[in-house]
Design a protein around this motif. Structure first.
Motif, mmCIF file in Angstrom:
data_model
loop_
_atom_site.group_PDB
_atom_site.id
_atom_site.type_symbol
_atom_site.label_atom_id
_atom_site.label_comp_id
_atom_site.label_asym_id
_atom_site.label_seq_id
_atom_site.Cartn_x
_atom_site.Cartn_y
_atom_site.Cartn_z
ATOM 1 N N MET A 187 -30.762 -68.116 -15.387
ATOM 2 C CA MET A 187 -31.426 -69.109 -14.523
ATOM 3 C C MET A 187 -31.091 -70.498 -15.047
ATOM 4 O O MET A 187 -31.763 -71.016 -15.938
ATOM 5 C CB MET A 187 -32.946 -68.876 -14.527
ATOM 6 N N ASN A 188 -30.038 -71.096 -14.551
ATOM 7 C CA ASN A 188 -29.572 -72.387 -15.052
ATOM 8 C C ASN A 188 -30.152 -73.580 -14.292
ATOM 9 O O ASN A 188 -30.231 -74.682 -14.807
ATOM 10 C CB ASN A 188 -28.046 -72.441 -14.981
ATOM 11 N N LYS A 189 -30.525 -73.357 -13.056
ATOM 12 C CA LYS A 189 -30.988 -74.443 -12.197
ATOM 13 C C LYS A 189 -32.345 -74.974 -12.660
ATOM 14 O O LYS A 189 -33.273 -74.207 -12.905
ATOM 15 C CB LYS A 189 -31.079 -73.898 -10.768
ATOM 16 N N ASN A 190 -32.472 -76.297 -12.768
ATOM 17 C CA ASN A 190 -33.763 -76.882 -13.124
ATOM 18 C C ASN A 190 -34.723 -76.783 -11.938
ATOM 19 O O ASN A 190 -34.321 -76.978 -10.790
ATOM 20 C CB ASN A 190 -33.608 -78.348 -13.514
ATOM 21 N N PRO A 191 -36.000 -76.510 -12.212
ATOM 22 C CA PRO A 191 -36.969 -76.442 -11.115
ATOM 23 C C PRO A 191 -37.274 -77.826 -10.557
ATOM 24 O O PRO A 191 -37.137 -78.837 -11.248
ATOM 25 C CB PRO A 191 -38.209 -75.845 -11.785
ATOM 26 N N SER A 192 -37.704 -77.859 -9.306
ATOM 27 C CA SER A 192 -38.103 -79.115 -8.664
ATOM 28 C C SER A 192 -39.551 -79.073 -8.188
ATOM 29 O O SER A 192 -40.084 -80.077 -7.719
ATOM 30 C CB SER A 192 -37.191 -79.396 -7.465
ATOM 31 N N ILE A 193 -40.185 -77.905 -8.305
ATOM 32 C CA ILE A 193 -41.553 -77.650 -7.824
ATOM 33 C C ILE A 193 -42.395 -77.200 -9.009
ATOM 34 O O ILE A 193 -41.922 -76.428 -9.854
ATOM 35 C CB ILE A 193 -41.528 -76.537 -6.749
ATOM 36 N N VAL A 194 -43.641 -77.661 -9.092
ATOM 37 C CA VAL A 194 -44.533 -77.247 -10.183
ATOM 38 C C VAL A 194 -45.719 -76.492 -9.601
ATOM 39 O O VAL A 194 -46.356 -76.949 -8.647
ATOM 40 C CB VAL A 194 -45.003 -78.451 -11.021
ATOM 41 N N VAL A 195 -45.991 -75.332 -10.200
ATOM 42 C CA VAL A 195 -47.068 -74.450 -9.752
ATOM 43 C C VAL A 195 -48.062 -74.297 -10.905
ATOM 44 O O VAL A 195 -47.712 -73.761 -11.963
ATOM 45 C CB VAL A 195 -46.534 -73.066 -9.330
ATOM 46 N N PHE A 196 -49.280 -74.761 -10.701
ATOM 47 C CA PHE A 196 -50.301 -74.740 -11.751
ATOM 48 C C PHE A 196 -51.220 -73.529 -11.622
ATOM 49 O O PHE A 196 -51.614 -73.143 -10.518
ATOM 50 C CB PHE A 196 -51.195 -75.988 -11.648
ATOM 51 N N ASP A 197 -51.592 -72.959 -12.766
ATOM 52 C CA ASP A 197 -52.820 -72.172 -12.886
ATOM 53 C C ASP A 197 -53.970 -73.182 -12.953
ATOM 54 O O ASP A 197 -53.749 -74.372 -13.217
ATOM 55 C CB ASP A 197 -52.736 -71.315 -14.152
ATOM 56 N N ILE A 198 -55.197 -72.714 -12.738
ATOM 57 C CA ILE A 198 -56.349 -73.630 -12.775
ATOM 58 C C ILE A 198 -57.141 -73.493 -14.077
ATOM 59 O O ILE A 198 -57.249 -74.433 -14.858
ATOM 60 C CB ILE A 198 -57.277 -73.394 -11.565
ATOM 61 N N ALA A 209 -47.281 -86.048 -9.216
ATOM 62 C CA ALA A 209 -47.528 -86.398 -7.815
ATOM 63 C C ALA A 209 -46.906 -87.756 -7.482
ATOM 64 O O ALA A 209 -46.337 -87.943 -6.398
ATOM 65 C CB ALA A 209 -49.023 -86.413 -7.524
ATOM 66 N N ALA A 210 -47.004 -88.703 -8.413
ATOM 67 C CA ALA A 210 -46.423 -90.030 -8.190
ATOM 68 C C ALA A 210 -44.902 -89.974 -8.080
ATOM 69 O O ALA A 210 -44.291 -90.851 -7.460
ATOM 70 C CB ALA A 210 -46.834 -90.972 -9.320
ATOM 71 N N LEU A 211 -44.308 -88.921 -8.659
ATOM 72 C CA LEU A 211 -42.863 -88.713 -8.558
ATOM 73 C C LEU A 211 -42.491 -87.909 -7.310
ATOM 74 O O LEU A 211 -41.335 -87.527 -7.139
ATOM 75 C CB LEU A 211 -42.360 -87.959 -9.798
ATOM 76 N N ASN A 212 -43.502 -87.651 -6.459
ATOM 77 C CA ASN A 212 -43.309 -86.862 -5.236
ATOM 78 C C ASN A 212 -42.882 -85.420 -5.525
ATOM 79 O O ASN A 212 -42.173 -84.793 -4.734
ATOM 80 C CB ASN A 212 -42.308 -87.529 -4.290
ATOM 81 N N THR A 213 -43.329 -84.906 -6.660
ATOM 82 C CA THR A 213 -43.070 -83.509 -7.008
ATOM 83 C C THR A 213 -43.960 -82.610 -6.145
ATOM 84 O O THR A 213 -45.178 -82.812 -6.108
ATOM 85 C CB THR A 213 -43.398 -83.252 -8.492
ATOM 86 N N PRO A 214 -43.405 -81.621 -5.466
ATOM 87 C CA PRO A 214 -44.263 -80.681 -4.725
ATOM 88 C C PRO A 214 -45.135 -79.879 -5.696
ATOM 89 O O PRO A 214 -44.619 -79.272 -6.642
ATOM 90 C CB PRO A 214 -43.252 -79.776 -4.013
ATOM 91 N N LEU A 215 -46.450 -79.904 -5.472
ATOM 92 C CA LEU A 215 -47.404 -79.260 -6.374
ATOM 93 C C LEU A 215 -48.157 -78.151 -5.651
ATOM 94 O O LEU A 215 -48.694 -78.364 -4.557
ATOM 95 C CB LEU A 215 -48.400 -80.290 -6.919
ATOM 96 N N TYR A 216 -48.209 -76.996 -6.296
ATOM 97 C CA TYR A 216 -48.897 -75.821 -5.770
ATOM 98 C C TYR A 216 -49.767 -75.232 -6.879
ATOM 99 O O TYR A 216 -49.686 -75.653 -8.040
ATOM 100 C CB TYR A 216 -47.881 -74.766 -5.303
ATOM 101 N N ALA A 217 -50.583 -74.230 -6.530
ATOM 102 C CA ALA A 217 -51.400 -73.557 -7.542
ATOM 103 C C ALA A 217 -51.556 -72.079 -7.192
ATOM 104 O O ALA A 217 -51.594 -71.702 -6.014
ATOM 105 C CB ALA A 217 -52.776 -74.214 -7.657
#
Length: 204
Positions: free
Chosen positions: A1-12, A101-109
Motif C-alpha cells: 500500500m504505497n498511496k498516501n491516504p487523503s481521508i481520515v476516519v476517526f474512532d470516537i 477540517a481547515a485543510l478540507n480533509t474529508p472526515l468520517y467516523a
C-alpha cells in the motif's frame, strides 16, 4: 500500500472522547481494584458491547440484574449515570481534527457505541457531529473489528479503502481496518497522532 491516504476516519471513544467505566465506579467502590473486580465478575465490558451491537438498555438490565442482584444499584447506574464515564473530549485530538477540517480533509467516523448514548454525547460535545458520515455500531448491529462495519462506511460513501487513514485506540480494531485495505494508526496520544499524520502527508 504505497498511496498516501487523503481521508481520515476517526474512532470516537478514547480518541476524541474520554471514556472509562472507572470514572463512574470510583464513586461506588473503595478502591480501583474493587471496581475492577465488579466489572470482571459481572462481565460488564462484554455486556456493554451488546448495547454497542444494538441491544436496548431495558433488555440488557433485565438480563444482568437477576444474575447479580447484589449489584443492582451499580448495574442500573451504568445507563442512568453514563455521562460520568464520558466527562469530556481529548482536546489535542479535537484540535488536530479541526486543523484537518481547515485543510478540507474529508472526515468520517466509525464507532462502537449505543445509539442513545452516542446521540447524548453529540449534544454534549458538538465536535462529534462534524463528520461527513458516522457509522454507529448500534445502528448497523455490528461492531468493530468485524470487516462488515468498515465496509458500511466504504460502500455507503463510495470510498476506496486505500484512500482512508483509520484512527482507533484498540489494536484489534486497527488490525481490522488494515484487513479491509485501510491505512491505520493505533492511537496512544495526540502527539503521536500528529506525527503520524504528517508522515502520511497531512500538513497538521
Amino acid at each position: 500500500m504505497n498511496k498516501n491516504p487523503s481521508i481520515v476516519v476517526f474512532d470516537i471513544g478514547n480518541v476524541l472522547l474520554r471514556w472509562d467505566m472507572h470514572f463512574l465506579y470510583e464513586s461506588y467502590f473503595k478502591t480501583r481494584k474493587d471496581a475492577q473486580a465488579f466489572i470482571d465478575e459481572t462481565g460488564l465490558e462484554a455486556w456493554n458491547l451488546e448495547q454497542d451491537r444494538g441491544r436496548n438498555w431495558e433488555d440488557a438490565e433485565a438480563e444482568l440484574v437477576p444474575r447479580f442482584p447484589q449489584y443492582e444499584k451499580e448495574i442500573r447506574a451504568f445507563r442512568k449515570q453514563w455521562h460520568h464515564m464520558a466527562p469530556g473530549v481529548i482536546a489535542g485530538t479535537v484540535l488536530i481534527k479541526e486543523r484537518l477540517a481547515a485543510l478540507n480533509t474529508p472526515l468520517y467516523a466509525i464507532t462502537n457505541f449505543a445509539a442513545d448514548t452516542f446521540a447524548e454525547s453529540q449534544e454534549r460535545f458538538p465536535t462529534l457531529k462534524s463528520f461527513i458520515d458516522i457509522v454507529v455500531s448500534a445502528d448497523e448491529e455490528v461492531v468493530k473489528p468485524d470487516p462488515a462495519i468498515y465496509q458500511v462506511l466504504l460502500e455507503r460513501n463510495n470510498l476506496e479503502a486505500a484512500d482512508c487513514l483509520f484512527i482507533d485506540d484498540s489494536e484489534k480494531n486497527v488490525i481490522g481496518a488494515r484487513a479491509v485495505g485501510m491505512h491505520a494508526h493505533h492511537f496512544k496520544s495526540p502527539y503521536l497522532l500528529a506525527e503520524d499524520l504528517r508522515r502520511y502527508g497531512f500538513d497538521v
